[in-house]
Design a protein around this motif. Structure first.
Motif, PDB file in Angstrom:
ATOM      1  N   GLU A   1      41.931 -93.411 -56.296  1.00  0.00           N
ATOM      2  CA  GLU A   1      41.292 -93.052 -55.027  1.00  0.00           C
ATOM      3  C   GLU A   1      42.318 -92.436 -54.079  1.00  0.00           C
ATOM      4  OE1 GLU A   1      38.634 -96.479 -54.311  1.00  0.00           O
ATOM      5  OE2 GLU A   1      38.672 -95.770 -52.222  1.00  0.00           O
ATOM      6  N   ASN A   2      43.523 -93.018 -54.064  1.00  0.00           N
ATOM      7  CA  ASN A   2      44.575 -92.485 -53.194  1.00  0.00           C
ATOM      8  C   ASN A   2      45.201 -91.220 -53.757  1.00  0.00           C
ATOM      9  OD1 ASN A   2      44.342 -94.565 -51.306  1.00  0.00           O
ATOM     10  ND2 ASN A   2      45.582 -95.920 -52.593  1.00  0.00           N
ATOM     11  N   TYR A   3      45.185 -91.085 -55.068  1.00  0.00           N
ATOM     12  CA  TYR A   3      45.828 -89.936 -55.709  1.00  0.00           C
ATOM     13  C   TYR A   3      44.950 -88.683 -55.646  1.00  0.00           C
ATOM     14  CZ  TYR A   3      47.628 -87.045 -59.538  1.00  0.00           C
ATOM     15  OH  TYR A   3      48.098 -85.998 -60.296  1.00  0.00           O
ATOM     16  N   LEU A   4      43.634 -88.895 -55.640  1.00  0.00           N
ATOM     17  CA  LEU A   4      42.687 -87.778 -55.757  1.00  0.00           C
ATOM     18  C   LEU A   4      42.887 -86.656 -54.714  1.00  0.00           C
ATOM     19  CD1 LEU A   4      40.385 -86.886 -57.632  1.00  0.00           C
ATOM     20  CD2 LEU A   4      38.782 -87.989 -56.061  1.00  0.00           C
ATOM     21  N   PRO A   5      43.080 -86.979 -53.417  1.00  0.00           N
ATOM     22  CA  PRO A   5      43.259 -85.886 -52.446  1.00  0.00           C
ATOM     23  C   PRO A   5      44.421 -84.963 -52.810  1.00  0.00           C
ATOM     24  CG  PRO A   5      42.921 -87.972 -51.313  1.00  0.00           C
ATOM     25  CD  PRO A   5      43.064 -88.305 -52.765  1.00  0.00           C
TER      26      PRO A   5
ATOM     27  N   GLY B   1      54.012 -84.759 -62.390  1.00  0.00           N
ATOM     28  CA  GLY B   1      53.262 -85.503 -61.370  1.00  0.00           C
ATOM     29  C   GLY B   1      51.973 -86.132 -61.880  1.00  0.00           C
ATOM     30  N   ALA B   2      51.519 -85.711 -63.081  1.00  0.00           N
ATOM     31  CA  ALA B   2      50.219 -86.199 -63.580  1.00  0.00           C
ATOM     32  C   ALA B   2      50.335 -87.621 -64.142  1.00  0.00           C
ATOM     33  CB  ALA B   2      49.705 -85.257 -64.661  1.00  0.00           C
ATOM     34  N   PRO B   3      49.263 -88.407 -63.983  1.00  0.00           N
ATOM     35  CA  PRO B   3      49.318 -89.787 -64.455  1.00  0.00           C
ATOM     36  C   PRO B   3      48.845 -90.002 -65.895  1.00  0.00           C
ATOM     37  CG  PRO B   3      47.398 -89.487 -63.044  1.00  0.00           C
ATOM     38  CD  PRO B   3      48.053 -88.143 -63.167  1.00  0.00           C
TER      39      PRO B   3
ATOM     40  N   ALA C   1      44.089 -81.026 -53.599  1.00  0.00           N
ATOM     41  CA  ALA C   1      44.856 -80.061 -52.805  1.00  0.00           C
ATOM     42  C   ALA C   1      45.711 -79.166 -53.690  1.00  0.00           C
ATOM     43  CB  ALA C   1      45.726 -80.818 -51.798  1.00  0.00           C
ATOM     44  N   SER C   2      46.110 -79.669 -54.846  1.00  0.00           N
ATOM     45  CA  SER C   2      47.003 -78.884 -55.715  1.00  0.00           C
ATOM     46  C   SER C   2      46.253 -77.813 -56.512  1.00  0.00           C
ATOM     47  CB  SER C   2      47.731 -79.820 -56.691  1.00  0.00           C
ATOM     48  OG  SER C   2      46.809 -80.266 -57.688  1.00  0.00           O
ATOM     49  N   LYS C   3      44.914 -77.833 -56.453  1.00  0.00           N
ATOM     50  CA  LYS C   3      44.120 -76.946 -57.308  1.00  0.00           C
ATOM     51  C   LYS C   3      43.745 -75.642 -56.607  1.00  0.00           C
ATOM     52  CE  LYS C   3      43.587 -79.578 -60.888  1.00  0.00           C
ATOM     53  NZ  LYS C   3      44.024 -79.181 -62.195  1.00  0.00           N
ATOM     54  N   ARG C   4      44.092 -74.530 -57.258  1.00  0.00           N
ATOM     55  CA  ARG C   4      43.613 -73.263 -56.717  1.00  0.00           C
ATOM     56  C   ARG C   4      42.205 -73.007 -57.229  1.00  0.00           C
ATOM     57  NH1 ARG C   4      47.253 -68.786 -58.058  1.00  0.00           N
ATOM     58  NH2 ARG C   4      49.016 -70.116 -58.529  1.00  0.00           N
ATOM     59  N   GLU C   5      42.018 -73.325 -58.490  1.00  0.00           N
ATOM     60  CA  GLU C   5      40.684 -73.252 -59.109  1.00  0.00           C
ATOM     61  C   GLU C   5      40.114 -74.653 -59.104  1.00  0.00           C
ATOM     62  OE1 GLU C   5      39.644 -71.166 -63.159  1.00  0.00           O
ATOM     63  OE2 GLU C   5      41.784 -71.531 -62.962  1.00  0.00           O
ATOM     64  N   LYS C   6      38.794 -74.810 -58.912  1.00  0.00           N
ATOM     65  CA  LYS C   6      38.194 -76.158 -58.912  1.00  0.00           C
ATOM     66  C   LYS C   6      37.950 -76.593 -60.358  1.00  0.00           C
ATOM     67  CE  LYS C   6      35.884 -75.877 -54.437  1.00  0.00           C
ATOM     68  NZ  LYS C   6      35.882 -77.082 -53.676  1.00  0.00           N
ATOM     69  N   LYS C   7      39.009 -76.930 -61.027  1.00  0.00           N
ATOM     70  CA  LYS C   7      38.915 -77.231 -62.466  1.00  0.00           C
ATOM     71  C   LYS C   7      39.736 -78.482 -62.786  1.00  0.00           C
ATOM     72  CE  LYS C   7      40.219 -74.752 -66.626  1.00  0.00           C
ATOM     73  NZ  LYS C   7      40.693 -73.487 -67.147  1.00  0.00           N
ATOM     74  N   ILE C   8      39.098 -79.443 -63.419  1.00  0.00           N
ATOM     75  CA  ILE C   8      39.804 -80.680 -63.795  1.00  0.00           C
ATOM     76  C   ILE C   8      39.581 -80.957 -65.278  1.00  0.00           C
ATOM     77  CG2 ILE C   8      39.948 -83.201 -63.430  1.00  0.00           C
ATOM     78  CD1 ILE C   8      39.162 -82.793 -60.541  1.00  0.00           C
ATOM     79  N   ARG C   9      40.670 -81.277 -65.982  1.00  0.00           N
ATOM     80  CA  ARG C   9      40.597 -81.598 -67.411  1.00  0.00           C
ATOM     81  C   ARG C   9      41.241 -82.966 -67.643  1.00  0.00           C
ATOM     82  NH1 ARG C   9      37.425 -78.250 -67.042  1.00  0.00           N
ATOM     83  NH2 ARG C   9      37.309 -76.210 -68.021  1.00  0.00           N
ATOM     84  N   ILE C  10      40.499 -83.841 -68.317  1.00  0.00           N
ATOM     85  CA  ILE C  10      40.986 -85.214 -68.527  1.00  0.00           C
ATOM     86  C   ILE C  10      40.746 -85.613 -69.977  1.00  0.00           C
ATOM     87  CG2 ILE C  10      40.645 -87.651 -67.846  1.00  0.00           C
ATOM     88  CD1 ILE C  10      39.742 -86.597 -65.089  1.00  0.00           C
TER      89      ILE C  10
ATOM     90  N   ASP D   1      44.964 -82.931 -66.625  1.00  0.00           N
ATOM     91  CA  ASP D   1      45.336 -83.439 -65.296  1.00  0.00           C
ATOM     92  C   ASP D   1      45.648 -84.925 -65.342  1.00  0.00           C
ATOM     93  OD1 ASP D   1      44.987 -81.055 -63.613  1.00  0.00           O
ATOM     94  OD2 ASP D   1      42.955 -81.152 -64.455  1.00  0.00           O
ATOM     95  N   MET D   2      45.088 -85.618 -66.306  1.00  0.00           N
ATOM     96  CA  MET D   2      45.444 -87.015 -66.544  1.00  0.00           C
ATOM     97  C   MET D   2      44.999 -87.414 -67.950  1.00  0.00           C
ATOM     98  SD  MET D   2      42.947 -88.777 -63.700  1.00  0.00           S
ATOM     99  CE  MET D   2      42.863 -87.527 -62.413  1.00  0.00           C
ATOM    100  N   VAL D   3      45.681 -88.429 -68.471  1.00  0.00           N
ATOM    101  CA  VAL D   3      45.317 -88.954 -69.795  1.00  0.00           C
ATOM    102  C   VAL D   3      45.113 -90.462 -69.670  1.00  0.00           C
ATOM    103  CG1 VAL D   3      46.140 -89.369 -72.150  1.00  0.00           C
ATOM    104  CG2 VAL D   3      46.540 -87.140 -71.093  1.00  0.00           C
ATOM    105  N   PHE D   4      43.998 -90.918 -70.237  1.00  0.00           N
ATOM    106  CA  PHE D   4      43.737 -92.362 -70.333  1.00  0.00           C
ATOM    107  C   PHE D   4      43.908 -92.754 -71.794  1.00  0.00           C
ATOM    108  CE2 PHE D   4      41.551 -93.556 -66.307  1.00  0.00           C
ATOM    109  CZ  PHE D   4      41.443 -92.297 -65.729  1.00  0.00           C
TER     110      PHE D   4
END
Ligand SMILES: C[S@@+](CC[C@H](N)C(=O)[O-])C[C@H]1O[C@@H](n2cnc3c(N)ncnc32)[C@H](O)[C@@H]1O
Length: 274
Positions: free
Chosen positions: A91-95, A245-247, A99-108, A215-218
């Motif tokens: 929740e704290n990391y999401l902003p 920086g990615a978790p 902010a780091s994204k130029r394109e609205k694209k997330i890959r997990i 952007d992150m790996v679980f």
């Protein structure tokens, strides 16, 4: 039901086979568990000995028996919003991620996703916290070695008690009620299901074919079965897939003693790519 006794030699056969095939390392203490679970299976199949079952396992080219064997000796236990502290952290990391994204694209990547609760939780979380969720191009790769759990994950249908335990503001936007003959269940809504790509994938033996970073790996509560070498190799491969920086999320009982130069512990089994 006749109870066969598993000799140390027979146990060793299974131990070697499963290590080679999936990297699961069985300790001597697991012998009784293997004996109990396989006795049931041997009876179901009408076989007469562990050796006969071993031959059946190694010659089954469909892979179904291997899947059965893995689920008999490991666990697929999972739940929605498992490891609460990690979702708080996210929740704290999401902003910062947004902010780091130029394109609205997330890959997990949800590696070892079991019956799907983990990847769907990621989507429920993002839907809840991103006010413009619909405008984002979000894809979750969700993989597991077991075809059985994956078929449940793809169906995305869960027991009422699992879904009714979620906060209403989350469940109402994420599930629809399915009325069966005797009971009610809930299915994840299509707009969320279509964002997940479920794939059968063995983390230990299948090649890393990824072209792009995540952007992150679980990979939570999966490596508990692996020995140090297998774990070390896998973590090394995960770190190549994460940008700076990615978790990387592990299970709360898992920790890293290696890769300190590339992954820093932030707390709650969350590691950040340096
Ligand atoms: C305990 S579940 C964890 C599910 C979820 N990640 C969570 O934390 O709630 C572990 C999953 O890892 C999968 N698994 C075990 N060995 C694997 C391997 N070599 N490759 C891929 N998945 C594996 C199992 O099939 C199982 O579904």
């Amino acid at each position: 039901m006749v109870q066969l006794e598993l000799s140390p030699k027979e146990f060793d056969l299974f131990r070697r086979y499963i290590y080679e095939k999936v990297g699961i390392s069985l300790s001597d203490q697991k012998s009784t568990l293997v004996q109990g679970r396989l006795n049931k299976r041997i009876n179901q199949l009408g076989l007469n000995s562990f050796r006969e079952y071993y031959d059946h396992l190694v010659t089954d080219t469909s892979g179904d028996e291997l899947t059965f064997f893995i689920s008999a000796i490991s666990t697929n236990v999972t739940s929605f919003f498992r490891e609460v502290a990690q979702w708080k952290w996210l929740e704290n990391y999401l902003p910062a991620l947004v902010a780091s994204k130029r394109e609205k694209k997330i890959r997990i990547w949800s590696a070892g996703c079991s019956s799907g609760e983990e990847p769907y939780t990621i989507l429920m979380f993002l839907q809840h916290h991103l006010s413009d969720f619909d405008q984002w191009d979000i894809k979750i790769l969700a993989t597991d070695i077991s075809a059985k759990v994956l078929s449940k994950a793809i169906a995305g249908e869960y027991e009422a008690k699992q879904v009714e335990a979620l906060p209403k503001e989350i469940s109402l936007r994420s599930f629809e009620k399915v009325r069966g003959d005797t009971q009610i269940s809930y299915q994840v809504l299509p707009h969320l299901r279509e964002k997940v790509l479920f794939r059968l994938y063995n983390l230990v033996t299948d090649p890393f074919f990824f072209k792009n970073k995540f952007d992150m790996v679980f990979c939570r509560n999966v490596m508990i079965y692996f020995d140090d070498t297998t774990r070390h190799d896998l973590i090394g491969r995960f770190s190549t897939l994460l940008p700076k920086g990615a978790p990387l999320f592990l299970g709360s009982s898992e920790s890293l003693t290696t890769h300190r130069e590339t992954l820093k512990l932030l707390g709650s089994s969350i590691y950040q790519r340096l």
